[in-house]
Design a protein around this motif. Structure first.
Motif, mmCIF file in Angstrom:
data_model
loop_
_atom_site.group_PDB
_atom_site.id
_atom_site.type_symbol
_atom_site.label_atom_id
_atom_site.label_comp_id
_atom_site.label_asym_id
_atom_site.label_seq_id
_atom_site.Cartn_x
_atom_site.Cartn_y
_atom_site.Cartn_z
ATOM 1 N N GLN A 80 -69.811 47.605 76.536
ATOM 2 C CA GLN A 80 -69.642 46.611 75.577
ATOM 3 C C GLN A 80 -70.154 47.031 74.229
ATOM 4 O O GLN A 80 -69.371 46.523 73.362
ATOM 5 C CB GLN A 80 -70.348 45.498 76.065
ATOM 6 N N ALA A 81 -71.063 48.010 74.050
ATOM 7 C CA ALA A 81 -71.606 48.006 72.751
ATOM 8 C C ALA A 81 -71.143 49.052 72.060
ATOM 9 O O ALA A 81 -71.102 49.521 70.904
ATOM 10 C CB ALA A 81 -73.225 48.546 72.871
ATOM 11 N N ASP A 82 -70.140 50.035 72.847
ATOM 12 C CA ASP A 82 -69.415 51.274 72.227
ATOM 13 C C ASP A 82 -68.476 50.864 71.039
ATOM 14 O O ASP A 82 -67.362 50.072 71.370
ATOM 15 C CB ASP A 82 -68.604 52.078 73.470
ATOM 16 N N PRO A 83 -68.628 51.478 69.898
ATOM 17 C CA PRO A 83 -67.708 51.095 68.792
ATOM 18 C C PRO A 83 -66.342 51.394 68.900
ATOM 19 O O PRO A 83 -65.511 50.755 68.600
ATOM 20 C CB PRO A 83 -68.433 51.900 67.585
ATOM 21 N N GLY A 123 -48.188 38.474 98.448
ATOM 22 C CA GLY A 123 -49.454 37.777 98.573
ATOM 23 C C GLY A 123 -50.017 36.861 97.476
ATOM 24 O O GLY A 123 -49.587 36.926 96.313
ATOM 25 N N ALA A 124 -51.133 36.304 97.838
ATOM 26 C CA ALA A 124 -51.957 35.512 96.745
ATOM 27 C C ALA A 124 -52.189 36.060 95.553
ATOM 28 O O ALA A 124 -52.304 35.442 94.589
ATOM 29 C CB ALA A 124 -53.237 34.933 97.589
ATOM 30 N N LEU A 125 -52.376 37.389 95.589
ATOM 31 C CA LEU A 125 -53.058 38.036 94.448
ATOM 32 C C LEU A 125 -51.883 38.699 93.541
ATOM 33 O O LEU A 125 -51.976 39.362 92.552
ATOM 34 C CB LEU A 125 -53.849 39.368 94.393
ATOM 35 N N ALA A 126 -50.324 38.590 94.114
ATOM 36 C CA ALA A 126 -49.214 39.285 93.522
ATOM 37 C C ALA A 126 -49.059 38.560 92.005
ATOM 38 O O ALA A 126 -49.576 37.389 91.690
ATOM 39 C CB ALA A 126 -48.145 39.106 94.490
ATOM 40 N N GLY A 127 -48.375 39.125 90.959
ATOM 41 C CA GLY A 127 -48.195 38.724 89.761
ATOM 42 C C GLY A 127 -48.998 39.315 88.627
ATOM 43 O O GLY A 127 -49.109 40.460 88.819
ATOM 44 N N ASP A 128 -49.493 38.497 87.698
ATOM 45 C CA ASP A 128 -50.057 39.391 86.590
ATOM 46 C C ASP A 128 -51.728 39.270 86.963
ATOM 47 O O ASP A 128 -52.606 38.839 86.291
ATOM 48 C CB ASP A 128 -50.322 38.498 85.241
ATOM 49 N N LYS A 129 -51.750 40.594 87.623
ATOM 50 C CA LYS A 129 -53.354 40.906 88.299
ATOM 51 C C LYS A 129 -53.447 42.290 88.206
ATOM 52 O O LYS A 129 -52.614 43.039 88.590
ATOM 53 C CB LYS A 129 -53.569 40.162 89.309
ATOM 54 N N ILE A 130 -54.593 42.794 88.015
ATOM 55 C CA ILE A 130 -54.950 44.027 88.077
ATOM 56 C C ILE A 130 -56.317 44.154 89.101
ATOM 57 O O ILE A 130 -57.223 43.297 88.651
ATOM 58 C CB ILE A 130 -55.154 44.972 86.959
ATOM 59 N N ILE A 131 -56.407 45.080 89.919
ATOM 60 C CA ILE A 131 -57.667 45.114 90.847
ATOM 61 C C ILE A 131 -58.156 46.631 90.725
ATOM 62 O O ILE A 131 -57.379 47.570 90.537
ATOM 63 C CB ILE A 131 -57.131 44.749 92.355
ATOM 64 N N TYR A 132 -59.298 46.871 90.323
ATOM 65 C CA TYR A 132 -60.081 48.171 90.326
ATOM 66 C C TYR A 132 -61.143 48.152 90.921
ATOM 67 O O TYR A 132 -62.001 47.172 91.114
ATOM 68 C CB TYR A 132 -59.903 49.050 88.900
ATOM 69 N N ILE A 133 -61.624 49.387 91.319
ATOM 70 C CA ILE A 133 -63.228 49.683 91.853
ATOM 71 C C ILE A 133 -63.857 50.644 90.919
ATOM 72 O O ILE A 133 -63.157 51.657 90.805
ATOM 73 C CB ILE A 133 -63.181 49.942 93.320
ATOM 74 N N VAL A 134 -65.116 50.650 90.529
ATOM 75 C CA VAL A 134 -65.716 51.513 89.867
ATOM 76 C C VAL A 134 -66.978 51.639 90.972
ATOM 77 O O VAL A 134 -67.684 50.883 91.420
ATOM 78 C CB VAL A 134 -66.085 51.391 88.324
ATOM 79 N N ARG A 135 -67.463 53.025 90.507
ATOM 80 C CA ARG A 135 -68.644 53.156 91.386
ATOM 81 C C ARG A 135 -69.959 53.446 90.503
ATOM 82 O O ARG A 135 -69.734 53.917 89.476
ATOM 83 C CB ARG A 135 -68.547 54.538 92.310
ATOM 84 N N HIS A 136 -71.003 53.015 90.794
ATOM 85 C CA HIS A 136 -72.392 53.096 90.143
ATOM 86 C C HIS A 136 -73.587 53.729 90.906
ATOM 87 O O HIS A 136 -73.398 53.411 92.150
ATOM 88 C CB HIS A 136 -72.817 51.819 89.580
ATOM 89 N N LYS A 137 -74.272 54.276 90.273
ATOM 90 C CA LYS A 137 -75.398 54.711 91.316
ATOM 91 C C LYS A 137 -76.442 53.730 91.772
ATOM 92 O O LYS A 137 -77.114 54.029 92.434
ATOM 93 C CB LYS A 137 -76.234 55.804 90.256
ATOM 94 N N SER A 138 -76.305 52.783 91.113
ATOM 95 C CA SER A 138 -76.962 51.319 91.672
ATOM 96 C C SER A 138 -76.647 50.238 90.797
ATOM 97 O O SER A 138 -75.975 50.470 89.876
ATOM 98 C CB SER A 138 -78.661 51.696 91.249
ATOM 99 N N LYS A 160 -75.463 47.654 85.498
ATOM 100 C CA LYS A 160 -75.709 46.647 84.222
ATOM 101 C C LYS A 160 -75.906 47.495 82.878
ATOM 102 O O LYS A 160 -75.344 47.133 81.992
ATOM 103 C CB LYS A 160 -77.372 46.021 84.678
ATOM 104 N N GLU A 161 -76.522 48.948 83.222
ATOM 105 C CA GLU A 161 -76.759 49.717 81.841
ATOM 106 C C GLU A 161 -75.434 50.179 81.248
ATOM 107 O O GLU A 161 -75.181 50.215 80.301
ATOM 108 C CB GLU A 161 -77.690 50.753 82.373
ATOM 109 N N SER A 162 -74.628 50.509 82.413
ATOM 110 C CA SER A 162 -73.270 51.235 81.797
ATOM 111 C C SER A 162 -72.218 50.085 81.284
ATOM 112 O O SER A 162 -71.620 50.323 80.205
ATOM 113 C CB SER A 162 -72.384 51.774 83.149
#
Length: 142
Positions: free
Chosen positions: A106-109, A79-94, A99-101
């Motif tokens: 991003q700041a993690d050394p 389908g339209a998304l085949a090829g060089d793609k990765i799809i994922y889902i993460v859960r957050h409390k809110s 935003k905080e996570s």
């Protein structure tokens, strides 16, 4: 490709998410503010094996360290998304927790070193699409 086309291509996502129902008991998820973040990474040519290895060996653990809860990862096969793609889902409390996570991640050394080392021959992601979602009242709780 627009967001509607992308979501239509993810019809099986609901079935896969339903398989994660057991995770609720393990993690205590499912509050009213809980959000799921769908990410589609459109990769530069040839980078799929490299990003899969990075997720497999380091990045997923760094997500957890930053307070995110990975649900699942997919590589589209047709389908339209085949090829060089990765799809994922993460859960957050809110949304605020998301935003905080992400800021913490991003700041993690350690993340900065992992990214620099793994992408020394070029960036993996050319473009990314992000959609925040809430479960409907009739969805299995994750």
């Amino acid at each position: 490709m627009d967001r509607r086309e992308m979501l239509l291509g993810l019809g099986a996502t609901g079935m896969v998410l339903a398989a994660g129902t057991e995770m609720q008991a393990q993690t205590g998820s499912g509050g009213d503010e809980t959000v799921y973040e769908l990410r589609v990474y459109h990769l530069n040519p040839g980078k799929l094996p490299l990003i899969l290895e990075r997720f497999r060996t380091k990045e997923t653990a760094l997500f957890v360290k930053a307070g995110m809860h990975p649900i699942a990862y997919w590589t589209p096969t047709e389908g339209a998304l085949a090829g060089d793609k990765i799809i994922y889902i993460v859960r957050h409390k809110s949304r605020e927790a998301a935003k905080e996570s992400w800021a913490k991640f991003q700041a993690d050394p350690e993340w900065k070193v992992v990214k620099a080392e793994s992408e020394k021959d070029g960036a993996f992601v050319a473009q990314h699409d992000i959609t925040f979602m809430k479960l409907t009242d009739f969805s299995p709780k994750l």
